[in-house]
Structure formats: C-alpha cells, structure tokens
Design a protein around this motif. Structure first.
Motif, PDB file in Angstrom:
ATOM      1  N   GLY A 147      63.001  53.261  52.325  1.00  9.21           N
ATOM      2  CA  GLY A 147      61.627  53.452  51.882  1.00  9.21           C
ATOM      3  C   GLY A 147      60.884  52.168  51.582  1.00  9.21           C
ATOM      4  O   GLY A 147      59.651  52.134  51.643  1.00  9.21           O
ATOM      5  N   GLY A 148      61.589  51.101  51.269  1.00 11.42           N
ATOM      6  CA  GLY A 148      60.950  49.837  50.974  1.00 11.42           C
ATOM      7  C   GLY A 148      60.316  49.185  52.197  1.00 11.42           C
ATOM      8  O   GLY A 148      59.425  48.339  52.066  1.00 11.42           O
ATOM      9  N   GLU A 149      60.772  49.574  53.382  1.00 12.22           N
ATOM     10  CA  GLU A 149      60.271  48.959  54.614  1.00 12.22           C
ATOM     11  C   GLU A 149      59.707  49.976  55.604  1.00 12.22           C
ATOM     12  O   GLU A 149      59.094  49.596  56.602  1.00 12.22           O
ATOM     13  CB  GLU A 149      61.406  48.186  55.299  1.00 12.22           C
TER      14      GLU A 149
ATOM     15  N   ASP B 136      62.033  53.279  46.563  1.00  3.75           N
ATOM     16  CA  ASP B 136      63.379  53.106  46.018  1.00  3.75           C
ATOM     17  C   ASP B 136      64.343  54.165  46.537  1.00  3.75           C
ATOM     18  O   ASP B 136      65.271  54.581  45.854  1.00  3.75           O
ATOM     19  CB  ASP B 136      63.337  53.148  44.488  1.00  3.75           C
ATOM     20  N   VAL B 137      64.121  54.601  47.785  1.00  5.66           N
ATOM     21  CA  VAL B 137      64.941  55.664  48.380  1.00  5.66           C
ATOM     22  C   VAL B 137      65.465  55.215  49.738  1.00  5.66           C
ATOM     23  O   VAL B 137      64.758  54.549  50.498  1.00  5.66           O
ATOM     24  CB  VAL B 137      64.122  56.967  48.539  1.00  5.66           C
ATOM     25  N   ARG B 138      66.709  55.606  50.019  1.00  4.39           N
ATOM     26  CA  ARG B 138      67.277  55.459  51.359  1.00  4.39           C
ATOM     27  C   ARG B 138      67.842  56.807  51.787  1.00  4.39           C
ATOM     28  O   ARG B 138      68.421  57.533  50.970  1.00  4.39           O
ATOM     29  CB  ARG B 138      68.407  54.421  51.377  1.00  4.39           C
TER      30      ARG B 138
ATOM     31  N   SER C 107      60.983  65.156  52.338  1.00  4.14           N
ATOM     32  CA  SER C 107      61.089  65.428  50.899  1.00  4.14           C
ATOM     33  C   SER C 107      61.654  64.236  50.138  1.00  4.14           C
ATOM     34  O   SER C 107      61.290  63.996  48.988  1.00  4.14           O
ATOM     35  CB  SER C 107      61.986  66.652  50.659  1.00  4.14           C
ATOM     36  N   ALA C 108      62.534  63.497  50.778  1.00  5.11           N
ATOM     37  CA  ALA C 108      63.143  62.349  50.114  1.00  5.11           C
ATOM     38  C   ALA C 108      62.143  61.224  49.888  1.00  5.11           C
ATOM     39  O   ALA C 108      62.213  60.509  48.883  1.00  5.11           O
ATOM     40  CB  ALA C 108      64.329  61.835  50.928  1.00  5.11           C
ATOM     41  N   PHE C 109      61.180  61.066  50.799  1.00  2.77           N
ATOM     42  CA  PHE C 109      60.292  59.903  50.749  1.00  2.77           C
ATOM     43  C   PHE C 109      58.860  60.179  50.319  1.00  2.77           C
ATOM     44  O   PHE C 109      58.275  59.398  49.574  1.00  2.77           O
ATOM     45  CB  PHE C 109      60.238  59.233  52.132  1.00  2.77           C
ATOM     46  N   VAL C 110      58.273  61.236  50.821  1.00  2.00           N
ATOM     47  CA  VAL C 110      56.826  61.388  50.728  1.00  2.00           C
ATOM     48  C   VAL C 110      56.392  61.930  49.363  1.00  2.00           C
ATOM     49  O   VAL C 110      56.918  62.929  48.880  1.00  2.00           O
ATOM     50  CB  VAL C 110      56.311  62.309  51.848  1.00  2.00           C
TER      51      VAL C 110
ATOM     52  N   ARG D 150      67.836  55.545  44.909  1.00  5.50           N
ATOM     53  CA  ARG D 150      68.349  56.887  45.167  1.00  5.50           C
ATOM     54  C   ARG D 150      68.651  56.982  46.655  1.00  5.50           C
ATOM     55  O   ARG D 150      67.847  56.552  47.474  1.00  5.50           O
ATOM     56  CB  ARG D 150      67.304  57.941  44.783  1.00  5.50           C
ATOM     57  N   GLN D 151      69.810  57.551  46.964  1.00  2.09           N
ATOM     58  CA  GLN D 151      70.180  57.684  48.371  1.00  2.09           C
ATOM     59  C   GLN D 151      70.575  59.128  48.666  1.00  2.09           C
ATOM     60  O   GLN D 151      71.103  59.832  47.798  1.00  2.09           O
ATOM     61  CB  GLN D 151      71.338  56.742  48.719  1.00  2.09           C
ATOM     62  N   PHE D 152      70.314  59.530  49.889  1.00  2.00           N
ATOM     63  CA  PHE D 152      70.649  60.866  50.352  1.00  2.00           C
ATOM     64  C   PHE D 152      71.351  60.746  51.697  1.00  2.00           C
ATOM     65  O   PHE D 152      70.836  60.085  52.609  1.00  2.00           O
ATOM     66  CB  PHE D 152      69.390  61.719  50.501  1.00  2.00           C
ATOM     67  N   VAL D 153      72.517  61.349  51.799  1.00  2.00           N
ATOM     68  CA  VAL D 153      73.259  61.398  53.057  1.00  2.00           C
ATOM     69  C   VAL D 153      73.109  62.821  53.590  1.00  2.00           C
ATOM     70  O   VAL D 153      73.478  63.789  52.922  1.00  2.00           O
ATOM     71  CB  VAL D 153      74.751  61.059  52.861  1.00  2.00           C
TER      72      VAL D 153
END
Length: 198
Positions: free
Chosen positions: A66-68, A49-51, A38-41, A2-5
C-alpha cells in the motif's frame, strides 16, 4: 504494518483470462479482488500500512504494498487488471528475485509455505477460525498477518502448515464471514483499538 495472505486455489497463473468473467473463467478471482480492495481502499484513499500477498495455485505469489501501490480503484475489474498485468510478468521472476510489473506490485515464484516463511517474522501470524479465541479477548496483535482462503476451505496440508505457523487462533464474531468481510472487520477492530476509540 498489517498483512493479509490470500490463498487462491483456482486463480489462473497465466494472464489469459477475461476481465469480463472473473467469477467463472478466472477461478473466482472476483472474490479475491474484493478482498484485495477491502484490505487497501478507504473512502478517499489507500491504506499505506498494508500488504497483501495473493498466492495463486501454490505456484506464484503476487504481493501488493500500500505504501507504493498505484492505480488501485474500488472495483473488481481494475484490481483484476493489476493481477493480470502481474501475471504477464511472471517469467521475469527468477529464484528469490521478484518481477516488478507496476508500482507496489511484485510477483514471486513461491507458494504458500515459502511466502509464509518469508513474512512470518514480520509480525503475529493469525489464523482466523470459528473455534478460535474471541478477538476481543486477545492481546498482542502486533503487526498482524492474517491468513485467509478463497471460496474453498484450506486444504489439509495448508491447514496443518497454518496451524504450526500461527501465533494466534482467533474468531472475529459469531458468524462465518467471507474473506473480504473478515478483512473489513479486522481493520475496524484494529482501527478502533479493540472497539475502544471512535
């Protein structure tokens, strides 16, 4: 994935801002930090699985993976500190090569259009819009790429670009939401398989 710009119209492109004035002197970076958080935590961790791609004044893009990602805490100040550290390394980004100021964070010298072009083939570009189709009636949100603005509306040029690039135009509910709220609702919808499994 999942990605958010996130488009930050007033976010500084240099690190000379105070972590004590995120809502004023830092161009409403507080609201964008809430969106990143909100996107990551989650309650006890980070979504791997988020950028998130934060576009600062259509000049720089700070990407979080989020993977790193490390040292992201559930508060605006620590997230803003990651943004500030990224901006301290902006001069190291050359051409298409990013600077990598910390694990899971990259800084690119590109604006909204170039960022969207770079990632559009990685999934379904989603325009969130009050006149969009209800999310419950939309199928095929594979690897969604949600595009959101800060406290300001999209500019005419941004709206036109997004309209052309979007694969889907959807709404998450009957009320207009802040970007961080929309991210939470989108996650919940996807986590539950369209509100079908809990």
């Amino acid at each position: 994935m999942r990605q958010f710009v996130l488009i930050g119209h007033d976010v500084p492109t240099d690190p000379e801002f105070s972590l004590d004035d995120l809502a004023g002197g830092a161009g409403r970076l507080d609201a964008l930090c809430r969106s990143i958080t909100s996107a990551f935590v989650t309650s006890h961790g980070i979504r791997e699985d988020v950028r998130v791609h934060l576009v600062a004044q259509d000049e720089l893009t700070i990407s979080f993976d989020g993977g790193e990602l490390r040292r992201l805490n559930p508060d605006e100040r620590s997230t803003a500190a990651l943004v500030r550290k990224a901006l301290e390394h902006r001069d190291e980004a050359i051409g298409a090569l990013p600077a990598e100021p910390s694990p899971g964070v990259e800084v690119y010298r590109r604006g909204f259009e170039a960022t969207l072009e770079e990632i559009a083939d990685e999934g379904t570009v989603v325009q969130l819009h009050e006149d969009g189709d209800p999310v419950t009636e939309v199928e095929g949100l594979e690897d969604p790429i949600f595009v959101l603005s800060d406290h300001r509306d999209f500019t005419a040029a941004e709206a036109e670009l997004l309209s052309e690039a979007a694969d889907r135009r959807i709404r998450l509910g009957p009320a207009l939401l802040h970007a961080d709220q929309a991210i939470t609702v989108a996650h919940h919808y996807l986590d539950t398989g369209g509100y079908e499994k809990f």
